[in-house]
Design a protein around this motif. Structure first.
Motif, mmCIF file in Angstrom:
data_model
loop_
_atom_site.group_PDB
_atom_site.id
_atom_site.type_symbol
_atom_site.label_atom_id
_atom_site.label_comp_id
_atom_site.label_asym_id
_atom_site.label_seq_id
_atom_site.Cartn_x
_atom_site.Cartn_y
_atom_site.Cartn_z
ATOM 1 N N TYR A 24 -43.407 -13.687 14.287
ATOM 2 C CA TYR A 24 -43.055 -14.738 14.204
ATOM 3 C C TYR A 24 -41.648 -14.675 13.998
ATOM 4 N N ILE A 25 -41.184 -13.788 13.250
ATOM 5 C CA ILE A 25 -39.670 -13.314 13.128
ATOM 6 C C ILE A 25 -38.975 -13.251 14.541
ATOM 7 N N GLU A 26 -39.576 -12.379 15.271
ATOM 8 C CA GLU A 26 -39.167 -12.063 16.651
ATOM 9 C C GLU A 26 -39.207 -13.469 17.292
ATOM 10 N N ILE A 27 -39.951 -14.115 17.405
ATOM 11 C CA ILE A 27 -40.110 -15.770 18.061
ATOM 12 C C ILE A 27 -39.132 -16.521 17.627
ATOM 13 N N PHE A 28 -38.548 -16.337 16.312
ATOM 14 C CA PHE A 28 -37.703 -17.117 15.727
ATOM 15 C C PHE A 28 -36.339 -16.746 16.099
ATOM 16 N N CYS A 83 -45.291 -22.125 18.221
ATOM 17 C CA CYS A 83 -44.503 -23.151 18.556
ATOM 18 C C CYS A 83 -43.524 -23.662 17.618
ATOM 19 N N GLU A 84 -43.717 -23.254 16.160
ATOM 20 C CA GLU A 84 -43.037 -23.699 15.117
ATOM 21 C C GLU A 84 -41.453 -23.398 15.066
ATOM 22 N N PRO A 85 -41.359 -22.022 15.281
ATOM 23 C CA PRO A 85 -39.906 -21.819 15.643
ATOM 24 C C PRO A 85 -38.970 -22.599 16.401
ATOM 25 N N ARG A 86 -39.353 -22.955 17.641
ATOM 26 C CA ARG A 86 -38.835 -23.754 18.426
ATOM 27 C C ARG A 86 -38.642 -25.311 17.921
ATOM 28 N N ASP A 87 -39.678 -25.657 17.344
ATOM 29 C CA ASP A 87 -39.661 -27.017 16.824
ATOM 30 C C ASP A 87 -38.658 -27.244 15.625
ATOM 31 N N ASP A 98 -34.576 -26.326 4.679
ATOM 32 C CA ASP A 98 -35.210 -27.544 3.731
ATOM 33 C C ASP A 98 -35.296 -28.818 4.490
ATOM 34 N N LEU A 99 -34.124 -29.147 5.040
ATOM 35 C CA LEU A 99 -34.124 -30.358 5.608
ATOM 36 C C LEU A 99 -34.878 -30.449 6.772
ATOM 37 N N ALA A 100 -34.907 -29.508 7.895
ATOM 38 C CA ALA A 100 -35.475 -29.460 9.005
ATOM 39 C C ALA A 100 -36.843 -29.401 8.754
ATOM 40 N N TRP A 101 -37.406 -28.535 7.714
ATOM 41 C CA TRP A 101 -38.778 -28.385 7.332
ATOM 42 C C TRP A 101 -39.393 -29.965 7.114
ATOM 43 N N LYS A 102 -38.748 -30.484 5.915
ATOM 44 C CA LYS A 102 -39.080 -31.885 5.629
ATOM 45 C C LYS A 102 -39.266 -32.925 7.039
ATOM 46 N N ASN A 103 -38.401 -32.813 7.767
ATOM 47 C CA ASN A 103 -38.404 -33.819 8.955
ATOM 48 C C ASN A 103 -39.371 -33.462 9.907
ATOM 49 N N TYR A 104 -39.880 -31.993 10.029
ATOM 50 C CA TYR A 104 -41.014 -31.465 10.774
ATOM 51 C C TYR A 104 -42.429 -31.594 10.441
ATOM 52 N N PHE A 105 -42.604 -31.221 9.226
ATOM 53 C CA PHE A 105 -43.670 -31.366 8.130
ATOM 54 C C PHE A 105 -44.171 -32.303 7.759
ATOM 55 N N GLY A 106 -42.975 -33.404 7.524
ATOM 56 C CA GLY A 106 -43.279 -34.770 6.886
ATOM 57 C C GLY A 106 -43.130 -34.687 5.306
#
Length: 445
Positions: A349-353, A386-390, A414-422
């Motif tokens: 996951y870290i490598e994908i990110f 798919c989540e690193p890209r998103d 934190d902001l991106a997390w909230k916007n992505y996961f709701g």
């Protein structure tokens, strides 16, 4: 056999399909060519033999012969006769009468078709890439994805055998991304026709929405322009797929057929994505594909009930979130390969990110990756490929909106997390205080 059956693969790749030297070598009936030429004489404002030849993608000398036959039948008249290709023609009343009859059963206007025999020969000749994919080529094609070596090996075997693949795994693990890249490992372009003719009926094959032409300077090379050189096609169908999509499509207004998606995929890759999410049952869908997968030929039915045999020469991938255990074992035995894509490990996951951040030009701030991993751990959320890209897309959009530099911080995560996961949006400051401060008006809903 068609007139192309004497050609070798090397000759096609170097020179393309040869230009027909007489009407017989076109592989289609002279009557059909007469009908197509008559349609263009009727529709062109200045119907010269050169213009009609350009529309039909055939040599002018052959079209002069066709038009002269129409002239002798008193369907058209010559308005001006001079140099080759500059002879002008106009419709006569019998020609208009013939045209009305033609349009009732065949309204096709386009490049002259090729024969089914020539189409079959050319697809079979070009189906397998001239060079097999090496492990280096496979690694290059999938270089932007983080995949286990064992999966790369399986994918390489699938690609070189042009067999079928049943690809499973949980949502978000990158199955679609894998499918999209497999076609890139099939080397070399192919030639397909604009259309083919069967018993006087036209089937349109070339589709600019699916096929991408190869840009080459072939101006000095004479080749049959009824054929188009394209990149190997990648056709993807998903949850919208119905059984009738795999049949010839008759246009009542245009009076000709459009080839189904699997025929447009010949020479390339056909991906049936989200398998099991279609309105038709998986069993019915699988039964439709078992015969062509085994025989490499497909049978299509014309409106008059006649069945025609066409090549089924593509790499077929079934991608699904369903478990193999619910799929008919009889079908799975007929699938060449099976593979499963799992959730990434923390290191993967870290490598994908990191790769996704580099591709988007986002600098990784100190401790940002650890903060991402901690959020997954704190929420007990599984990591998906798919989540690193998103998440990084959300970060980039926030930076653009707020004029920030493209540098990943814990606050942005934190902001991106909230916007992505709701997240629930609530007032952190009492609305009356905001209004009093002139920062906005509170609206009660």
């Amino acid at each position: 056999m068609g007139h192309l059956s004497f050609l070798t693969r090397a000759e096609i790749e170097e020179l393309g399909p040869p230009t027909p030297e007489d009407l017989e070598e076109t592989g289609v009936s002279e009557a059909l060519l007469h009908d197509l030429a008559l349609k263009y004489v009727a529709s062109l404002a200045d119907a010269t033999s050169a213009l009609v030849a350009e529309k039909l993608h055939l040599p002018c000398v052959l079209i002069e012969e066709v038009l002269y036959s129409l002239y002798r039948e008193k369907l058209i008249e010559m308005r001006l006769q001079s140099a080759l290709g500059v002879t002008r023609y106009a419709m006569l009343d019998p020609g208009w009468e013939r045209l009305l009859v033609l349009e009732t059963h065949n309204g096709y206007r386009g490049p002259a078709p090729v024969s089914l025999a020539d189409y079959t020969y050319m697809i079979n000749l070009q189906a397998a890439p001239s060079q097999p994919a090496s492990i280096e080529a496979i690694r290059s094609v999938f270089s932007d994805l983080v995949l286990p070596d064992s999966l790369l090996q399986t994918l390489g075997c699938v690609i070189n055998s042009r067999s079928s693949l049943f690809l499973t795994g949980p949502p978000g693990t990158g199955k679609t991304a894998v499918c999209e890249r497999m076609n890139a490992a099939l080397s070399g372009p192919i030639w397909i026709p604009h259309a083919i003719e069967v018993d006087g009926q036209i089937i349109r094959v070339y589709d600019s929405n699916c096929h991408h032409t190869v840009q080459k300077d072939r101006a000095k090379l004479e080749h049959d322009r009824r054929w188009v050189e394209i990149e190997r096609p990648l056709i993807m169908v998903g949850g919208e797929l119905r059984l009738d999509n795999a049949s010839l499509t008759w246009s009542e207004s245009s009076k000709y057929y459009d080839a189904p998606f699997q025929m447009k995929a010949n020479g390339g890759t056909l991906v049936i994505d989200d398998f099991g999410r279609q309105s038709v049952s998986p069993r019915e869908l699988l039964n439709r594909w078992i015969p062509p997968l085994e025989r490499r030929v497909d049978f299509l039915t014309l409106s008059n009930g006649k069945k025609i045999e066409v090549p089924f020469e593509q790499l077929v991938v079934f991608s699904t979130n369903l478990e193999e255990s619910i799929i008919d074992e009889a079908f799975l035995r007929r699938v060449g390969y099976r593979a499963r894509v799992e959730m990434p490990t923390s290191s993967a996951y870290i490598e994908i990110f990191k790769r996704a951040a580099s591709a988007k030009g986002i600098e990784l701030g100190e401790g940002s990756l650890n903060h991402v991993l901690c959020k997954y751990s704190d929420e007990g959320r599984p990591m998906k490929s798919c989540e690193p890209r998103d998440l990084l897309n959300r970060v980039k959009e926030l930076c653009l909106f707020e004029g920030r530099p493209l540098r990943l911080t814990t606050q942005l995560i934190d902001l991106a997390w909230k916007n992505y996961f709701g997240v629930t949006h609530s007032f952190e400051t009492h609305p009356s205080k905001l209004a009093a401060a002139g920062q906005g008006t509170a609206i009660a809903i």
